[in-house]
Design a protein around this motif. Structure first.
Motif, PDB file in Angstrom:
ATOM      1  N   SER A 166      28.025  45.910  40.690  1.00  0.00           N
ATOM      2  CA  SER A 166      28.211  44.551  40.185  1.00  0.00           C
ATOM      3  C   SER A 166      27.004  44.142  39.345  1.00  0.00           C
ATOM      4  O   SER A 166      25.902  44.662  39.522  1.00  0.00           O
ATOM      5  CB  SER A 166      28.416  43.560  41.343  1.00  0.00           C
ATOM      6  N   THR A 181      31.216  45.091  37.665  1.00  0.00           N
ATOM      7  CA  THR A 181      32.066  43.938  37.985  1.00  0.00           C
ATOM      8  C   THR A 181      31.291  42.618  37.857  1.00  0.00           C
ATOM      9  O   THR A 181      30.092  42.606  37.646  1.00  0.00           O
ATOM     10  CB  THR A 181      32.621  44.058  39.410  1.00  0.00           C
ATOM     11  N   ASN A 227      37.269  40.327  37.548  1.00  0.00           N
ATOM     12  CA  ASN A 227      38.533  40.158  38.258  1.00  0.00           C
ATOM     13  C   ASN A 227      39.078  38.743  38.097  1.00  0.00           C
ATOM     14  O   ASN A 227      40.244  38.491  38.397  1.00  0.00           O
ATOM     15  CB  ASN A 227      38.338  40.463  39.750  1.00  0.00           C
ATOM     16  N   LEU A 268      39.266  44.522  43.005  1.00  0.00           N
ATOM     17  CA  LEU A 268      39.773  45.210  41.818  1.00  0.00           C
ATOM     18  C   LEU A 268      41.132  45.846  42.092  1.00  0.00           C
ATOM     19  O   LEU A 268      42.027  45.816  41.235  1.00  0.00           O
ATOM     20  CB  LEU A 268      38.767  46.268  41.363  1.00  0.00           C
TER      21      LEU A 268
END
Length: 354
Positions: free
Chosen positions: A115, A144, A175, A207
């Motif tokens: 992330s 992410t 997301n 995800l």
């Protein structure tokens, strides 16, 4: 397309009835859930299978193709053997025992998920890339929580990742806004299998839910202090995506202890390997030798000292693990012959009594 092709079947094995082939989609302790493209079965290993097991690598993993005997009316099956794997992601199992653990099998792509926050760890990323190359699959980096960062911050992080993930695709995604999802799917077309690997809290399960369009995996919030998440996924499981691809979700791994990687370290550290080949002496130790290209690159900023130290550390770790594995193999072989000798002695005594 036959039913096996819908779950990733891309090879033909001679002398096997395709009605007896299935794929492992979930593993929980000694229980295996398998799918033949139409129906799911709860399965267990046959006695013959268990008698032939030599190491932990011989047990089925998520993604494996297996030959089974089905009990259709009961939705149960018996696994008789594993078909040859085209790829397998292996790590040293947690704990002090020298034992391999298969995380996933027969995947085409490994998505290494980090992330864009405190979780980002370049040294850990190098380990995942190394293990992915060794597995036989292709690595792709997923970053992410794109929606939580400014574009200049994202660009800076991508530049840092590019230094350790040479030639590896890097996809920042969200997301929430769905940015980056379409690009991800270009690396996971219909009939192909991917695996999500990374630490807890980086958004792997979220995800999966985003790609499927439904909440099939439980998720938890991440601590804001250090951006670390708690384990949500407790077992490995494979899902079918709407585009016809397969995706394996795995529990978070805070640390990745290497099991093997000697053949892949040159691909992972190709920048260091190139510099080593440019040294004046072929046996250069990259310390105080004259004409050392590696030390020159570190001095002028061409190569970071941290990356070179990581390269040396991973080499030492792989050598250490190999020695431990060799010692264990020798001990197992010694114990195996002890058992054979004892059994032969018992049989000899029995024949004499008769």
């Amino acid at each position: 397309m036959n039913k096996l092709e819908t779950i990733g079947w891309d090879q033909s094995v001679q002398d096997i009835d395709e009605d007896k082939i299935a794929r492992v989609i979930a593993v929980q302790k000694n229980s295996y859930r398998i799918l033949d493209g139409e129906m799911e079965y709860f399965s267990h290993l046959s006695g013959k299978f268990l008698n032939q097991v030599v190491s932990s690598l011989d047990y089925p993993a998520v993604g494996d193709w297996v030959e089974v005997q089905k009990l259709v009316d009961e939705q149960k099956a018996v696994v008789n053997r594993i078909l040859p794997r085209k790829s397998q992601f292996v790590r040293q199992a947690a704990g002090t025992r020298t034992e391999a653990q298969i995380v996933a099998a027969n995947m085409d792509t490994v998505f290494i998920v980090n992330s864009l926050n405190h979780d980002l760890n370049l040294r850990r990323m190098e380990r995942y890339i190394l293990s992915t190359y060794e597995s036989g699959a292709t690595p792709v980096i997923i970053l992410t929580k794109r929606d939580e960062c400014a574009q200049d911050e994202i660009d800076t992080i991508i530049a840092q990742v590019e230094e350790v993930a040479i030639g590896v695709p890097i996809i920042p995604l969200s997301n929430i806004t769905k940015e980056g999802i379409e690009e991800l799917l270009t690396y996971l077309p219909a009939g192909k299998t991917g695996a999500l690997l990374g630490s807890s809290g980086v958004g792997k399960s979220t995800l999966v839910n985003t790609l499927i369009g439904d909440k099939v995996q439980e998720t938890k919030d991440v601590r804001t202090v250090d951006s670390r998440g708690r384990h949500t996924t407790t077992h490995r499981e494979m899902f079918r995506l709407p585009n016809g691809s397969l995706l394996i979700d795995t529990p978070g791994m805070r640390e990745l202890q290497l099991w093997e990687g000697e053949t892949a370290i040159d691909a992972t550290f190709q920048d260091v390997e190139v510099l080593e080949n440019e040294c004046k002496f072929t046996d250069c130790q990259h310390d105080t030798e004259p004409g050392c290209r590696v030390q020159e690159a570190i001095a002028n900023g061409e190569l970071s000292d941290e990356r070179f130290k990581s390269y040396l550390k991973l080499q030492r770790e792989l050598a250490y693990e190999r020695r431990k594995q060799d010692q264990k193999a020798q001990l197992e072989e010694k114990n195996r012959w002890k058992k054979i000798s004892k059994m032969q002695h018992t049989q000899s005594k029995f024949r004499k009594k008769r």
